[in-house]
Design a protein around this motif. Structure first.
Motif, PDB file in Angstrom:
ATOM      1  N   SER A 195       0.879  -1.201   0.190  1.00 23.75           N
ATOM      2  CA  SER A 195      -0.056  -0.085  -0.017  1.00 23.75           C
ATOM      3  C   SER A 195       0.875   1.235  -0.056  1.00 23.75           C
ATOM      4  CB  SER A 195      -1.141   0.025   1.319  1.00 23.75           C
ATOM      5  OG  SER A 195      -0.216   0.138   2.372  1.00 23.75           O
ATOM      6  N   LEU A 196       1.961   1.079   0.909  1.00 27.29           N
ATOM      7  CA  LEU A 196       2.876   2.606   0.792  1.00 27.29           C
ATOM      8  C   LEU A 196       3.462   2.572  -0.803  1.00 27.29           C
ATOM      9  CD1 LEU A 196       4.613   2.097   4.151  1.00 27.29           C
ATOM     10  CD2 LEU A 196       2.572   3.489   3.417  1.00 27.29           C
ATOM     11  N   LEU A 197       3.807   1.408  -1.559  1.00 27.80           N
ATOM     12  CA  LEU A 197       4.323   1.545  -2.580  1.00 27.80           C
ATOM     13  C   LEU A 197       3.368   2.300  -3.637  1.00 27.80           C
ATOM     14  CD1 LEU A 197       6.167  -1.785  -2.980  1.00 27.80           C
ATOM     15  CD2 LEU A 197       7.399   0.375  -2.751  1.00 27.80           C
ATOM     16  N   VAL A 198       2.193   1.781  -3.461  1.00 25.88           N
ATOM     17  CA  VAL A 198       1.133   2.502  -4.185  1.00 25.88           C
ATOM     18  C   VAL A 198       0.899   3.943  -3.671  1.00 25.88           C
ATOM     19  CG1 VAL A 198      -1.591   2.788  -4.719  1.00 25.88           C
ATOM     20  CG2 VAL A 198      -0.231   0.337  -4.309  1.00 25.88           C
ATOM     21  N   GLU A 199       0.997   4.118  -2.741  1.00 32.01           N
ATOM     22  CA  GLU A 199       1.001   5.708  -2.312  1.00 32.01           C
ATOM     23  C   GLU A 199       1.978   6.510  -2.791  1.00 32.01           C
ATOM     24  OE1 GLU A 199       1.058   8.165   1.942  1.00 32.01           O
ATOM     25  OE2 GLU A 199       0.482   5.963   1.877  1.00 32.01           O
ATOM     26  N   LEU A 200       3.314   6.080  -2.756  1.00 31.69           N
ATOM     27  CA  LEU A 200       4.512   6.824  -3.432  1.00 31.69           C
ATOM     28  C   LEU A 200       4.462   6.812  -4.941  1.00 31.69           C
ATOM     29  CD1 LEU A 200       7.025   5.074  -1.017  1.00 31.69           C
ATOM     30  CD2 LEU A 200       6.320   7.468  -1.244  1.00 31.69           C
ATOM     31  N   GLY A 201       3.483   6.027  -5.468  1.00 27.99           N
ATOM     32  CA  GLY A 201       3.325   6.354  -7.083  1.00 27.99           C
ATOM     33  C   GLY A 201       4.257   5.143  -7.878  1.00 27.99           C
ATOM     34  N   VAL A 202       4.769   4.120  -7.361  1.00 32.92           N
ATOM     35  CA  VAL A 202       5.317   3.439  -7.917  1.00 32.92           C
ATOM     36  C   VAL A 202       4.371   2.429  -9.001  1.00 32.92           C
ATOM     37  CG1 VAL A 202       6.702   1.051  -7.715  1.00 32.92           C
ATOM     38  CG2 VAL A 202       6.976   2.703  -6.021  1.00 32.92           C
ATOM     39  N   GLU A 203       4.697   2.284 -10.297  1.00 35.06           N
ATOM     40  CA  GLU A 203       3.612   2.059 -11.236  1.00 35.06           C
ATOM     41  C   GLU A 203       3.483   0.569 -11.562  1.00 35.06           C
ATOM     42  OE1 GLU A 203       3.630   4.196 -14.926  1.00 35.06           O
ATOM     43  OE2 GLU A 203       4.736   6.047 -13.853  1.00 35.06           O
ATOM     44  N   ASN A 204       4.526  -0.155 -11.222  1.00 38.85           N
ATOM     45  CA  ASN A 204       4.482  -1.556 -11.489  1.00 38.85           C
ATOM     46  C   ASN A 204       5.048  -2.523 -10.341  1.00 38.85           C
ATOM     47  OD1 ASN A 204       4.460  -4.189 -12.970  1.00 38.85           O
ATOM     48  ND2 ASN A 204       5.557  -3.267 -14.699  1.00 38.85           N
ATOM     49  N   ILE A 205       3.860  -2.975  -9.697  1.00 39.46           N
ATOM     50  CA  ILE A 205       4.295  -3.703  -8.468  1.00 39.46           C
ATOM     51  C   ILE A 205       3.963  -5.245  -8.529  1.00 39.46           C
ATOM     52  CG2 ILE A 205       3.762  -3.979  -5.911  1.00 39.46           C
ATOM     53  CD1 ILE A 205       2.696  -0.793  -5.959  1.00 39.46           C
ATOM     54  N   TRP A 206       4.920  -5.968  -8.281  1.00 39.04           N
ATOM     55  CA  TRP A 206       5.003  -7.257  -8.112  1.00 39.04           C
ATOM     56  C   TRP A 206       4.744  -7.852  -6.648  1.00 39.04           C
ATOM     57  CZ3 TRP A 206       5.085 -10.747 -12.338  1.00 39.04           C
ATOM     58  CH2 TRP A 206       5.118 -10.350 -13.413  1.00 39.04           C
ATOM     59  N   ALA A 207       3.917  -8.684  -6.185  1.00 31.00           N
ATOM     60  CA  ALA A 207       3.794  -8.711  -4.700  1.00 31.00           C
ATOM     61  C   ALA A 207       3.730 -10.636  -4.624  1.00 31.00           C
ATOM     62  CB  ALA A 207       2.736  -8.232  -4.084  1.00 31.00           C
ATOM     63  N   LYS A 208       4.472 -11.045  -3.664  1.00 29.19           N
ATOM     64  CA  LYS A 208       4.288 -12.399  -3.205  1.00 29.19           C
ATOM     65  C   LYS A 208       3.130 -12.635  -2.270  1.00 29.19           C
ATOM     66  CE  LYS A 208       6.547 -15.956  -0.751  1.00 29.19           C
ATOM     67  NZ  LYS A 208       7.720 -16.517   0.078  1.00 29.19           N
ATOM     68  N   GLY A 219      -3.829  -2.501  -4.855  1.00 27.69           N
ATOM     69  CA  GLY A 219      -2.992  -1.927  -6.032  1.00 27.69           C
ATOM     70  C   GLY A 219      -1.843  -2.708  -6.474  1.00 27.69           C
ATOM     71  N   ALA A 220      -1.429  -4.035  -6.002  1.00 25.76           N
ATOM     72  CA  ALA A 220      -0.771  -4.778  -6.871  1.00 25.76           C
ATOM     73  C   ALA A 220      -0.863  -5.037  -8.185  1.00 25.76           C
ATOM     74  CB  ALA A 220      -0.183  -5.828  -6.019  1.00 25.76           C
ATOM     75  N   ASN A 221       0.092  -4.779  -9.252  1.00 23.18           N
ATOM     76  CA  ASN A 221      -0.332  -5.181 -10.597  1.00 23.18           C
ATOM     77  C   ASN A 221      -0.062  -6.569 -10.813  1.00 23.18           C
ATOM     78  OD1 ASN A 221       1.668  -2.512 -10.205  1.00 23.18           O
ATOM     79  ND2 ASN A 221      -0.170  -2.209 -11.652  1.00 23.18           N
ATOM     80  N   HIS A 222       0.636  -7.345 -10.144  1.00 22.78           N
ATOM     81  CA  HIS A 222       1.073  -8.597 -10.152  1.00 22.78           C
ATOM     82  C   HIS A 222       1.131  -9.490  -9.161  1.00 22.78           C
ATOM     83  CE1 HIS A 222       1.948  -7.278 -14.404  1.00 22.78           C
ATOM     84  NE2 HIS A 222       2.829  -6.355 -13.791  1.00 22.78           N
ATOM     85  N   VAL A 223       0.315 -10.523  -8.728  1.00 22.05           N
ATOM     86  CA  VAL A 223       0.350 -11.138  -7.278  1.00 22.05           C
ATOM     87  C   VAL A 223       0.961 -12.799  -7.873  1.00 22.05           C
ATOM     88  CG1 VAL A 223      -0.975 -12.330  -5.639  1.00 22.05           C
ATOM     89  CG2 VAL A 223      -1.350 -10.037  -6.319  1.00 22.05           C
ATOM     90  N   VAL A 224       1.905 -13.058  -7.139  1.00 23.96           N
ATOM     91  CA  VAL A 224       2.640 -14.294  -7.374  1.00 23.96           C
ATOM     92  C   VAL A 224       2.338 -15.119  -6.187  1.00 23.96           C
ATOM     93  CG1 VAL A 224       4.839 -15.674  -7.710  1.00 23.96           C
ATOM     94  CG2 VAL A 224       4.313 -13.183  -8.802  1.00 23.96           C
ATOM     95  N   LEU A 225       1.920 -16.518  -6.399  1.00 27.00           N
ATOM     96  CA  LEU A 225       1.804 -17.598  -5.356  1.00 27.00           C
ATOM     97  C   LEU A 225       2.705 -18.662  -5.508  1.00 27.00           C
ATOM     98  CD1 LEU A 225      -1.336 -16.138  -5.864  1.00 27.00           C
ATOM     99  CD2 LEU A 225      -1.700 -17.886  -3.887  1.00 27.00           C
ATOM    100  N   PRO A 226       3.938 -18.516  -5.125  1.00 26.05           N
ATOM    101  CA  PRO A 226       5.076 -19.460  -5.674  1.00 26.05           C
ATOM    102  C   PRO A 226       5.061 -20.744  -5.104  1.00 26.05           C
ATOM    103  CG  PRO A 226       6.091 -17.549  -4.292  1.00 26.05           C
ATOM    104  CD  PRO A 226       4.493 -17.425  -4.373  1.00 26.05           C
ATOM    105  N   GLU A 227       4.636 -20.993  -3.926  1.00 23.02           N
ATOM    106  CA  GLU A 227       4.309 -22.303  -3.577  1.00 23.02           C
ATOM    107  C   GLU A 227       3.091 -23.058  -4.244  1.00 23.02           C
ATOM    108  OE1 GLU A 227       4.697 -19.652  -1.429  1.00 23.02           O
ATOM    109  OE2 GLU A 227       6.427 -20.158  -0.363  1.00 23.02           O
ATOM    110  N   HIS A 228       2.035 -22.238  -4.411  1.00 25.44           N
ATOM    111  CA  HIS A 228       0.734 -22.798  -4.884  1.00 25.44           C
ATOM    112  C   HIS A 228       1.051 -23.081  -6.406  1.00 25.44           C
ATOM    113  CE1 HIS A 228      -2.773 -22.164  -7.481  1.00 25.44           C
ATOM    114  NE2 HIS A 228      -3.349 -22.992  -6.611  1.00 25.44           N
ATOM    115  N   ASP A 229       1.687 -22.064  -7.083  1.00 26.83           N
ATOM    116  CA  ASP A 229       2.178 -22.399  -8.406  1.00 26.83           C
ATOM    117  C   ASP A 229       2.949 -23.503  -8.669  1.00 26.83           C
ATOM    118  OD1 ASP A 229       0.601 -20.303  -8.998  1.00 26.83           O
ATOM    119  OD2 ASP A 229       2.203 -18.836  -9.301  1.00 26.83           O
ATOM    120  N   MET A 230       3.912 -23.555  -7.798  1.00 26.62           N
ATOM    121  CA  MET A 230       4.926 -24.893  -8.066  1.00 26.62           C
ATOM    122  C   MET A 230       4.186 -26.129  -7.539  1.00 26.62           C
ATOM    123  SD  MET A 230       7.844 -25.981  -8.846  1.00 26.62           S
ATOM    124  CE  MET A 230       8.629 -24.535  -9.009  1.00 26.62           C
ATOM    125  N   GLY A 231       3.375 -26.450  -6.714  1.00 26.74           N
ATOM    126  CA  GLY A 231       2.559 -27.373  -6.306  1.00 26.74           C
ATOM    127  C   GLY A 231       1.684 -27.795  -7.685  1.00 26.74           C
TER     128      GLY A 231
END
Length: 221
Positions: free
Chosen positions: A92-105, A119-131
């Motif tokens: 949320s702070l990155l969004v507030e700071l205006g970072v345009e492209n946010i990837w979040a685990k 506001g995360a542009n991309h969400v990654v679920l590493p454990e779920h995706d690998m499983g």
């Protein structure tokens, strides 16, 4: 569409666990400038010899992020693991700071939905995706499996008996099964584009694209 200039922009990676550190190290290897941030001094110290810009800071403190110049970054990765509160607040702070492209685990689908909402542009679920990927490899004839979209995959497999020795244009795979063979690797050779004239052999490796259930059905032939 991303421009070449955007691809070369530096990246801030927050959270230096196994996931975050592997991202930061690989980006560095690829020649991308990385600012790595972690709240644990011991972790920062252990990576100091491998990452040129790594600092100890509290990513849930907006003043700390401002002092590090995070607001000037176009891309950021929030790789914080088990501390969901810190993950959400940092994003949320990155969004507030205006970072345009946010990837979040995310560590769960619910966590991922929250990250998307704030506001995360991309969400990654590493454990779920690998499983999910391993499950597909274990359960069938797939030799590799990549999910391209929510219901669209690319799979590496060997051709089923029904299409061996027949030009692909005569198999009507797309009409009959809803999948497309996009590439073929004959034994001892390199991958090449598949065409309507391509004739597959049993030892070939093929890359098949299509909706998940249809690709699964094809690999079970």
């Amino acid at each position: 569409m991303r421009t070449l200039a955007e691809n070369n922009l530096p990246v801030v990676v927050i959270g230096m666990g196994r996931f975050g550190s592997s991202i930061a190290l690989e980006l560095t290897r690829l020649g991308t400038e990385v600012l790595a941030i972690d709240s644990r001094a011991k972790t920062v110290q252990s990576l100091a010899g491998e990452l040129t810009q790594i600092v100890t800071a509290d990513s849930t403190d907006i003043q700390a992020l401002k002092q590090l110049g995070v607001a000037d970054f176009y891309r950021a990765v929030v790789a914080i693991g088990s501390d969901i509160e810190a993950s959400i607040l940092t994003t949320s702070l990155l969004v507030e700071l205006g970072v345009e492209n946010i990837w979040a685990k995310a560590i769960s689908r619910q966590h991922g939905r929250i990250l998307e909402r704030i506001g995360a542009n991309h969400v990654v679920l590493p454990e779920h995706d690998m499983g999910e990927r391993v499950a597909h490899l274990v359960s069938g004839r797939m030799l590799d499996y990549v999910q391209i979209d929510q219901d669209y995959v690319l799979a590496k497999t060997r051709p089923p008996r029904e299409i061996v020795g027949v030009p692909l244009g005569e198999t009507n795979l797309r009409r009959k099964l809803g999948v497309t063979i996009v590439s073929v690797k004959p034994k001892g050779e390199q991958y090449t584009y598949a065409t309507e004239e391509t004739v597959l052999q049993y030892d070939d490796l093929i890359l098949v694209a299509g909706p998940t259930t249809k690709v699964e059905r094809f690999t079970d032939l």
